[in-house]
Design a protein around this motif. Structure first.
Motif, PDB file in Angstrom:
ATOM      1  N   GLU A   1      46.279  12.375  47.762  1.00  0.00           N
ATOM      2  CA  GLU A   1      46.515  10.994  46.474  1.00  0.00           C
ATOM      3  C   GLU A   1      45.880   9.953  46.714  1.00  0.00           C
ATOM      4  OE1 GLU A   1      49.657   9.560  47.693  1.00  0.00           O
ATOM      5  OE2 GLU A   1      51.779  10.951  47.432  1.00  0.00           O
TER       6      GLU A   1
ATOM      7  N   ALA B   1      51.327   8.780  43.531  1.00  0.00           N
ATOM      8  CA  ALA B   1      51.800   7.311  44.616  1.00  0.00           C
ATOM      9  C   ALA B   1      52.205   6.647  44.171  1.00  0.00           C
ATOM     10  CB  ALA B   1      50.594   7.471  45.839  1.00  0.00           C
TER      11      ALA B   1
ATOM     12  N   ARG C   1      55.794   9.116  52.486  1.00  0.00           N
ATOM     13  CA  ARG C   1      55.548  10.593  52.481  1.00  0.00           C
ATOM     14  C   ARG C   1      56.420  11.739  53.299  1.00  0.00           C
ATOM     15  NH1 ARG C   1      53.867   6.901  48.868  1.00  0.00           N
ATOM     16  NH2 ARG C   1      52.364   7.860  47.314  1.00  0.00           N
TER      17      ARG C   1
ATOM     18  N   PHE D   1      54.215   3.614  52.797  1.00  0.00           N
ATOM     19  CA  PHE D   1      53.644   4.994  51.952  1.00  0.00           C
ATOM     20  C   PHE D   1      54.287   6.097  53.575  1.00  0.00           C
ATOM     21  CE2 PHE D   1      50.704   7.693  53.095  1.00  0.00           C
ATOM     22  CZ  PHE D   1      49.880   7.985  52.297  1.00  0.00           C
TER      23      PHE D   1
ATOM     24  N   SER E   1      44.547   8.220  49.171  1.00  0.00           N
ATOM     25  CA  SER E   1      45.441   6.725  49.924  1.00  0.00           C
ATOM     26  C   SER E   1      44.163   6.380  50.605  1.00  0.00           C
ATOM     27  CB  SER E   1      46.656   7.762  50.734  1.00  0.00           C
ATOM     28  OG  SER E   1      47.155   6.167  51.738  1.00  0.00           O
TER      29      SER E   1
ATOM     30  N   SER F   1      56.169   4.581  45.506  1.00  0.00           N
ATOM     31  CA  SER F   1      56.265   3.166  45.488  1.00  0.00           C
ATOM     32  C   SER F   1      56.947   2.508  44.636  1.00  0.00           C
ATOM     33  CB  SER F   1      54.823   2.720  45.347  1.00  0.00           C
ATOM     34  OG  SER F   1      53.707   3.141  46.001  1.00  0.00           O
TER      35      SER F   1
END
Lengths: 224, 224, 224, 224
Positions: D180, C136, C168, C164, D182, C140
């Motif tokens: 991930e 991630a 994704r 995000f 998140s 990013s």
DNA sequence: GATGAATGAGAATTCATTCAT
DNA sequence: GATGAATGAATTCTCATTCAT
């Protein structure tokens, strides 16, 4: 109610119950045979036999104590059948000019040509159970019946040894031919050779003694 | 420090690596043989072999692809050994008065008396893998070497058939005697009978024809 | 002894030793990739990798602590490569009239079309090791570099969430298309749709509000 | 004794046999799920599943051909469940002011919040067996049911592509968020963003065309 | 007697990893 | 640093057999 249900009537060979059981056993035998032929021994399991026979595994165990018992039973049935087949072939004097030895050899070759894989498997199971002597006894009994009609006394060797060697020669050679997938199988020459071998084993003593010659030095110490 | 450790000596036939592998294979063979003899085929598993051999199961699989490969390998080794043993026995002319046929028969009987169970199992595995022809080729090769020194041309039948029947007669009958646990095994009579059988197969045409002449005592027999 | 052995000299980029190690690692990576492609993940073992790489299993363990370390290493290399590829594609302003979003989407699709099976396997291993956050972070970082040149302040939503979702959306949809063997993969329409999706995520607040205004055609959907 | 035991009651949907099998399957599923959650995929073996399920390994194999079959079965059950859950959520018009898209997104997020590890593992197995298309078909079927009530004809793009991208966007992004780990997961913002994304995908043609702007230069030759 | 789900010991085989050379 | 034989725990799966229904 003089006659009880389930009681076997005197003139009835087999009760319906027994007949049914016999049929089930045959169905099991046939299922096992098919699996051996079509999928090989490795695919032969009690489960596969039951499935192929169209019965439940429980029923199968109701008829046979275990897997080996099925194979041994099949072997015994086959041995009985073989014995009868050979006796019948030899007894058939209809065709003159053909020796009894040849008739027997011919019958045996024919027997081995049918379902050879099944035969090999069931006989191996029979032998593996230490039933070799049982088989030997049956072979001897049949051989005795055949030779009983002739005078065996003139033979140069012990009846037993001669019988053993002659009979095993034929059956074993046929089996070996199968295992080796020999091209000789089914040829006239093969039948001739086996027939000769058997006949030579029963050559009168005098001639036999001459033929085998010296035989002076024995063969001593065997060891495993 | 003239001679270093780890340095291969000049006269070493095989590299240490090969030798070690060979030793491991032999250890595996011996372990398998012992299990067959002492506990029977059913107790023969890759795990039991490895345990008995004192190696790990992983090592066993490092040397053989699977269980069957072990048995087939054992069978091949045995066949090679058998061939060599028979040739050596026949070549041994030291004892006069004993026919080559008898020497071969005697050698074969002796071979079969050693570890019969092991032999049966490994040969069965060999055959089950469709290697019958391989075995046949080896037997024929050995037989050819023996008969090559004799004049086979006088024989009354095709060399091949005669060879096949004679060789299989001996090996198969011996095997049958084992499977049936026959009391004949190891007797002089048994050796005599087999020897006669082989010799009769190679009797010159004329004599052969005469010998098979009578055909009076047809002695058929039976087997499944 | 001012300079220690094993100490890298400042101006030397890589010592020969390191270079060699790098080559070995690449050889291992390539071997693993080939096995995955040609035989599937199930055939992937440290032994098979070493064999395919032409090195000994011991050497392999000299370069990687264990099997998983190889896959994770491959994943990291791939992620680095992906990031660089996307940045390069986006930075390439040579072709006017093509939005940066489209360039990024196009680059990503192309990346996923290369060795998809290998990518799937190594990424799964990476994720399975709880390295999702690592991935991630990298995504990013790349996204940040791209958007940094644009004014993201006008966006209607938090930069992070938008980033995000947008990133994704692209990577996950491409992956899903692969896993489902979707026929859309490689079509212009697919690229268009993904590009639109990304661009819409970054439409200025005012327009965005307007666009989402009607909400008449709600198109929900489903998945396990 | 009007009603006999063992007699099936008329209104019973399933035979006792089927019911029992179904229960066993569920027990196996639950055991597998627990192991995945508590010990991870690596601890998942047929033995561990059977042990945890409180059944014998043989029974397990009586219900599933192999380990993979269990996972694939679980995946299918989950897919069916998910489809039903989404349809139910969308059909629930009880709450006015909430778009159907949002209802679906919300349902999906909730679904993914339960047993995420199990979901990941079983879906991976499903995909690994090349069942991606099967899954795609199910997703499409559910999506079709939902959109069928609305006029999709006004949409600017092919229904299929739009559907594909929109549905995969949601499901894949949720999955990615999980993998991930998140922090966005479970936030309102996340739900909003996904909802917007779906809704934007179905903006009327005119607006849609305008929003996506240039799109002049196509992207040609893809290749792996 | 038939049924067949359940059992579980045990068989074959794999494979990550170590370590002496 | 390379080698690769050896290791053995672990895994999948089979199958003869039992027994409650």
């Amino acid at each position: 109610m003089t006659v009880r249900r389930h009681k076997r009537v005197v003139f009835e060979r087999k009760s319906p119950k027994q007949d049914r059981a016999r049929v089930t056993r045959e169905v099991i035998f046939e299922a096992a045979a098919r699996i051996i032929e079509e999928q090989g021994v490795r695919a032969l399991s009690t489960n596969s036999i039951a499935a192929r026979a169209g019965i439940s595994i429980g029923t199968l165990y109701g008829h046979f104590a275990n897997k080996e018992a099925i194979l041994v039973s099949m072997a015994r049935q086959q041995l009985e059948f073989d014995g009868a087949a050979v006796l019948k072939a030899v007894g058939n004097e209809a065709i003159p000019g053909i020796s009894r030895a040849r008739l027997a050899v011919r019958a045996l070759i024919r027997l081995h040509l049918t379902r050879p894989d099944v035969r090999r498997v069931v006989m191996a199971a029979h032998a593996a159970h230490g039933l070799g002597p049982e088989r030997a006894a049956l072979v001897s009994r049949v051989a005795a019946k055949i030779t009983a009609t002739r005078n065996l006394a003139e033979c140069s060797r012990t009846q037993e040894t001669a019988l053993f060697v002659a009979t095993r020669a034929v059956t074993s050679i046929i089996r070996a031919a199968f295992e080796e997938a020999s091209p000789l199988l089914g040829t006239q020459e093969f039948e001739d050779e086996l027939t000769d071998m058997v006949e030579r084993s029963f050559v009168p003593a005098a001639l036999g003694a001459q033929a085998s010659g010296p035989k002076l030095l024995a063969m001593p110490q065997y060891r495993s």
